[in-house]
Motif scaffolding. Sequence first.
Motif, mmCIF file in Angstrom:
data_model
loop_
_atom_site.group_PDB
_atom_site.id
_atom_site.type_symbol
_atom_site.label_atom_id
_atom_site.label_comp_id
_atom_site.label_asym_id
_atom_site.label_seq_id
_atom_site.Cartn_x
_atom_site.Cartn_y
_atom_site.Cartn_z
ATOM 1 N N VAL A 237 60.495 -27.559 58.529
ATOM 2 C CA VAL A 237 60.482 -28.009 57.140
ATOM 3 C C VAL A 237 61.399 -27.078 56.363
ATOM 4 N N ARG A 238 62.427 -27.651 55.744
ATOM 5 C CA ARG A 238 63.377 -26.852 54.975
ATOM 6 C C ARG A 238 63.190 -27.119 53.493
ATOM 7 N N LYS A 239 63.295 -26.037 52.709
ATOM 8 C CA LYS A 239 63.098 -26.150 51.274
ATOM 9 C C LYS A 239 63.898 -25.068 50.574
ATOM 10 N N GLU A 240 64.438 -25.400 49.410
ATOM 11 C CA GLU A 240 65.136 -24.407 48.611
ATOM 12 C C GLU A 240 64.117 -23.711 47.709
ATOM 13 N N ILE A 241 64.172 -22.376 47.682
ATOM 14 C CA ILE A 241 63.236 -21.598 46.875
ATOM 15 C C ILE A 241 63.998 -20.588 46.018
ATOM 16 N N SER A 242 63.323 -20.068 45.019
ATOM 17 C CA SER A 242 63.892 -19.037 44.157
ATOM 18 C C SER A 242 63.570 -17.654 44.703
ATOM 19 N N LEU A 243 64.550 -16.759 44.624
ATOM 20 C CA LEU A 243 64.368 -15.359 45.017
ATOM 21 C C LEU A 243 64.285 -14.450 43.793
ATOM 22 N N ALA A 244 64.093 -15.024 42.615
ATOM 23 C CA ALA A 244 64.128 -14.268 41.361
ATOM 24 C C ALA A 244 63.069 -13.167 41.291
ATOM 25 N N LEU A 245 61.959 -13.321 42.014
ATOM 26 C CA LEU A 245 60.860 -12.363 41.917
ATOM 27 C C LEU A 245 60.891 -11.270 42.979
ATOM 28 N N VAL A 246 61.836 -11.346 43.920
ATOM 29 C CA VAL A 246 61.884 -10.393 45.033
ATOM 30 C C VAL A 246 63.285 -9.791 45.115
ATOM 31 N N ASP A 247 63.354 -8.458 45.202
ATOM 32 C CA ASP A 247 64.637 -7.770 45.331
ATOM 33 C C ASP A 247 65.016 -7.574 46.797
ATOM 34 N N ASP A 248 66.306 -7.470 47.037
ATOM 35 C CA ASP A 248 66.845 -7.079 48.344
ATOM 36 C C ASP A 248 66.399 -7.964 49.500
ATOM 37 N N VAL A 249 66.436 -9.269 49.312
ATOM 38 C CA VAL A 249 66.119 -10.199 50.398
ATOM 39 C C VAL A 249 67.418 -10.571 51.105
ATOM 40 N N ALA A 250 67.402 -10.512 52.431
ATOM 41 C CA ALA A 250 68.586 -10.832 53.232
ATOM 42 C C ALA A 250 68.244 -11.933 54.236
ATOM 43 N N VAL A 251 69.271 -12.558 54.774
ATOM 44 C CA VAL A 251 69.081 -13.571 55.808
ATOM 45 C C VAL A 251 68.281 -12.954 56.944
ATOM 46 N N GLY A 252 67.247 -13.664 57.383
ATOM 47 C CA GLY A 252 66.397 -13.191 58.470
ATOM 48 C C GLY A 252 65.129 -12.497 58.000
ATOM 49 N N ASP A 253 65.048 -12.155 56.710
ATOM 50 C CA ASP A 253 63.824 -11.555 56.177
ATOM 51 C C ASP A 253 62.722 -12.607 56.082
ATOM 52 N N TYR A 254 61.496 -12.158 56.137
ATOM 53 C CA TYR A 254 60.333 -13.026 55.970
ATOM 54 C C TYR A 254 59.760 -12.787 54.584
ATOM 55 N N VAL A 255 59.391 -13.883 53.897
ATOM 56 C CA VAL A 255 58.816 -13.774 52.562
ATOM 57 C C VAL A 255 57.583 -14.658 52.457
ATOM 58 N N ILE A 256 56.676 -14.267 51.563
ATOM 59 C CA ILE A 256 55.551 -15.127 51.193
ATOM 60 C C ILE A 256 56.060 -16.055 50.099
ATOM 61 N N VAL A 257 55.842 -17.367 50.258
ATOM 62 C CA VAL A 257 56.339 -18.354 49.300
ATOM 63 C C VAL A 257 55.168 -19.112 48.697
#
Length: 62
Positions: A9-29
């Motif tokens: 499942v692919r979705k576009e999300i905002s990274l406005a609340l998290v600093d220093d996110v790079a490709v391959g990082d895992y985030v809570i959405v």
Amino acid sequence: MALIDLGGVRKEISLALVDDVAVGDYVIVHVGYALTKLDPEEAERTLKLFAEAGMVQTEGAS
């Protein structure tokens, strides 16, 4: 903005609340926003639990 993939499942999300996110990082959405980064070990444990519960298919969870 980032494109995420969870079990195909692919979705576009905002990274406005998290600093220093790079490709391959895992985030809570939640509701389209990345809330925090996870270390890879914690992310793998979480994805494995989701797969065991039938919530998502992952390659690494067995």
